[in-house]
Structures are given as C-alpha cells and as structure tokens.
Motif scaffolding. Structure first.
Motif, PDB file in Angstrom:
ATOM      1  N   LEU A   1       0.814  -1.209   0.000  1.00 21.61           N
ATOM      2  CA  LEU A   1       0.000   0.000   0.000  1.00 21.61           C
ATOM      3  C   LEU A   1       0.855   1.270   0.000  1.00 21.61           C
ATOM      4  N   GLY A   2       1.752   1.390   0.965  1.00 22.76           N
ATOM      5  CA  GLY A   2       2.571   2.595   1.053  1.00 22.76           C
ATOM      6  C   GLY A   2       3.458   2.779  -0.159  1.00 22.76           C
ATOM      7  N   HIS A   3       4.035   1.659  -0.635  1.00 27.82           N
ATOM      8  CA  HIS A   3       4.894   1.710  -1.817  1.00 27.82           C
ATOM      9  C   HIS A   3       4.120   2.228  -3.025  1.00 27.82           C
ATOM     10  N   ASN A   4       2.909   1.702  -3.227  1.00 24.81           N
ATOM     11  CA  ASN A   4       2.116   2.109  -4.387  1.00 24.81           C
ATOM     12  C   ASN A   4       1.687   3.575  -4.303  1.00 24.81           C
ATOM     13  N   ILE A   5       1.352   4.020  -3.104  1.00 26.02           N
ATOM     14  CA  ILE A   5       0.991   5.427  -2.923  1.00 26.02           C
ATOM     15  C   ILE A   5       2.166   6.323  -3.311  1.00 26.02           C
ATOM     16  N   GLN A   6       3.359   5.939  -2.856  1.00 23.04           N
ATOM     17  CA  GLN A   6       4.552   6.730  -3.146  1.00 23.04           C
ATOM     18  C   GLN A   6       4.849   6.757  -4.652  1.00 23.04           C
ATOM     19  N   VAL A   7       4.743   5.602  -5.301  1.00 18.29           N
ATOM     20  CA  VAL A   7       5.025   5.520  -6.739  1.00 18.29           C
ATOM     21  C   VAL A   7       4.072   6.410  -7.531  1.00 18.29           C
ATOM     22  N   ILE A   8       2.776   6.310  -7.245  1.00 18.17           N
ATOM     23  CA  ILE A   8       1.792   7.086  -7.997  1.00 18.17           C
ATOM     24  C   ILE A   8       1.936   8.579  -7.694  1.00 18.17           C
ATOM     25  N   ARG A   9       2.217   8.903  -6.436  1.00 11.16           N
ATOM     26  CA  ARG A   9       2.417  10.320  -6.070  1.00 11.16           C
ATOM     27  C   ARG A   9       3.554  10.936  -6.892  1.00 11.16           C
ATOM     28  N   LYS A  10       4.669  10.234  -6.994  1.00  6.46           N
ATOM     29  CA  LYS A  10       5.818  10.754  -7.734  1.00  6.46           C
ATOM     30  C   LYS A  10       5.529  10.829  -9.232  1.00  6.46           C
ATOM     31  N   LEU A  11       4.814   9.840  -9.749  1.00  7.95           N
ATOM     32  CA  LEU A  11       4.452   9.880 -11.164  1.00  7.95           C
ATOM     33  C   LEU A  11       3.577  11.083 -11.491  1.00  7.95           C
ATOM     34  N   LYS A  12       2.794  11.517 -10.520  1.00  6.88           N
ATOM     35  CA  LYS A  12       1.939  12.677 -10.716  1.00  6.88           C
ATOM     36  C   LYS A  12       2.647  13.983 -10.380  1.00  6.88           C
ATOM     37  N   GLY A  13       3.913  13.895  -9.969  1.00  5.99           N
ATOM     38  CA  GLY A  13       4.690  15.104  -9.696  1.00  5.99           C
ATOM     39  C   GLY A  13       4.317  15.801  -8.410  1.00  5.99           C
ATOM     40  N   LEU A  14       3.766  15.058  -7.448  1.00  2.99           N
ATOM     41  CA  LEU A  14       3.376  15.645  -6.171  1.00  2.99           C
ATOM     42  C   LEU A  14       4.437  15.381  -5.114  1.00  2.99           C
ATOM     43  N   THR A  15       4.717  16.371  -4.288  1.00  2.00           N
ATOM     44  CA  THR A  15       5.581  16.156  -3.130  1.00  2.00           C
ATOM     45  C   THR A  15       4.736  15.582  -1.998  1.00  2.00           C
TER      46      THR A  15
END
Length: 202
Positions: free
Chosen positions: A6-20
């Motif tokens: 869960l945490g890993h996927n949240i981090q991956v998608i957040r970075k792909l969307k360019g969000l800090t």
C-alpha cells in the motif's frame, strides 16, 4: 488485500503525478509525518484517508492494495530514479548547511561548486543539442537583463534622493564625466566634447 504494498504504491503514484509529500498531505488533510509513515508502511490510512487518496491519485483502492503496482514501464522507473536524485540534491543544497561541519562561507562556496558542476554537466553532455540550450540561454538572458534593470533602479534612487555612490564597487554609468558627450557645432559638424592634444607640431 495485501497491505504490504500500500505505502509503496501510494509513493510511486504520487511521484508519477509530480506531487511532493507535503502537497499530497495538504490535499488529503493529514500532516506530513502521517503520510510519510503510510508510505513507509509503518502506519495504515483510515478509511476516510484512503478514500481521499484514491480520489486525488485517481486510482481505485483495489489498485493500491492488490500488490506491487505493475503499470510502471521501464521509462517510468528511470523517471522515478531521476526524481529521487534531483530531490536528494535539492535537499542537500537547501538544508545541508544545518548538518555539516562547514562554516557559512565554506558552505556557500560548496553550494556554488555543486551548482556549477550540475549546470556544466548538462551543458557539456555529448547528447546535448543547441535546441536544448535555447531555453537555458533565454533564462540567463532574463537574469542578466533583470540585474541591469536593478542596477539602473539603484542609481535612479541615488539621484532621486541626492545620495552618493562614492566607494561603491560599480561605477555610475550616468555621471557626465564618464560619458563622451557628442555635440553639434555651429557649422553642423559632429565633434567630441573631449579635448584632444594637438599633434600637428605647430
């Protein structure tokens, strides 16, 4: 459902969307530390937080919980590595002075050195085309022009308030004695107001 990813996927998608992390935590209404713990798998989000995450990241809960995210291509993986390197450099240059033994002057010199290396590596890359450098040239050109405008504003302020710039490093380009004044004589010829020595020998 596998909470392990869960945490890993949240981090991956957040970075792909360019969000800090700060931007995402602000949008879902939790503090930065809470989001960091979720991404590292230390804590799990509440149902409300998970719902907000799915809305902002534009994914379903099943996608976040079904296992390691499989939709990232090899190009996306390279992008993530690039973003991680950039983020580390930004953090180092922005906050490193608080965690190192250098004094302020030494840190400023180190910071300048790292920035020069970064820019030089980009400019001198074998794969760099002229078209890649035009945006950089435009940026520098704008900075140079702004610096010139700021200098003009400084000199204008001095003149406006009758102050002096004596002792300043920069010479005032608007003082009469620093400019060759060209005047028209009575016969319509152009001559310099500066006096030149007579070398005719008479």
């Amino acid at each position: 459902m596998d909470y392990k990813w869960l945490g890993h996927n949240i981090q991956v998608i957040r970075k792909l969307k360019g969000l800090t992390q700060q931007e995402l935590s602000d949008q879902i209404g939790i503090n930065l530390q809470s989001l960091s713990k979720i991404e590292r798998g230390i804590n799990y989000p509440t149902f409300d937080t998970l719902q907000k995450l799915t809305e902002i990241l534009e994914v379903t809960a099943n996608e976040l919980l079904a296992g390691e995210l499989k939709s990232t291509s090899h190009i996306e993986a390279k992008i993530l590595k690039f973003l991680e390197r950039e983020e580390r450099l930004n953090v180092e240059l922005a906050h490193g002075q608080y965690d190192n033994p250098l004094d302020e002057d030494e840190w400023i010199e180190y910071e300048l050195q790292k920035l020069r290396e970064y820019i030089t590596d980009y400019i001198h890359s074998d794969k760099r085309n002229a078209s890649d450098l035009y945006p950089l040239k435009k940026l520098i050109q704008g900075q140079k022009l702004q610096k010139l405008i700021d200098r003009y504003d400084d000199y204008y302020s001095f003149d406006l308030f009758g102050e002096t710039i004596e002792g300043h490093k920069q010479v005032n380009p608007y003082l009469p004695e620093t400019v060759k004044t060209i005047i028209a004589d009575e016969e319509g010829h152009i001559s310099s107001s500066l006096e030149f020595p007579d070398n005719s020998g008479e």
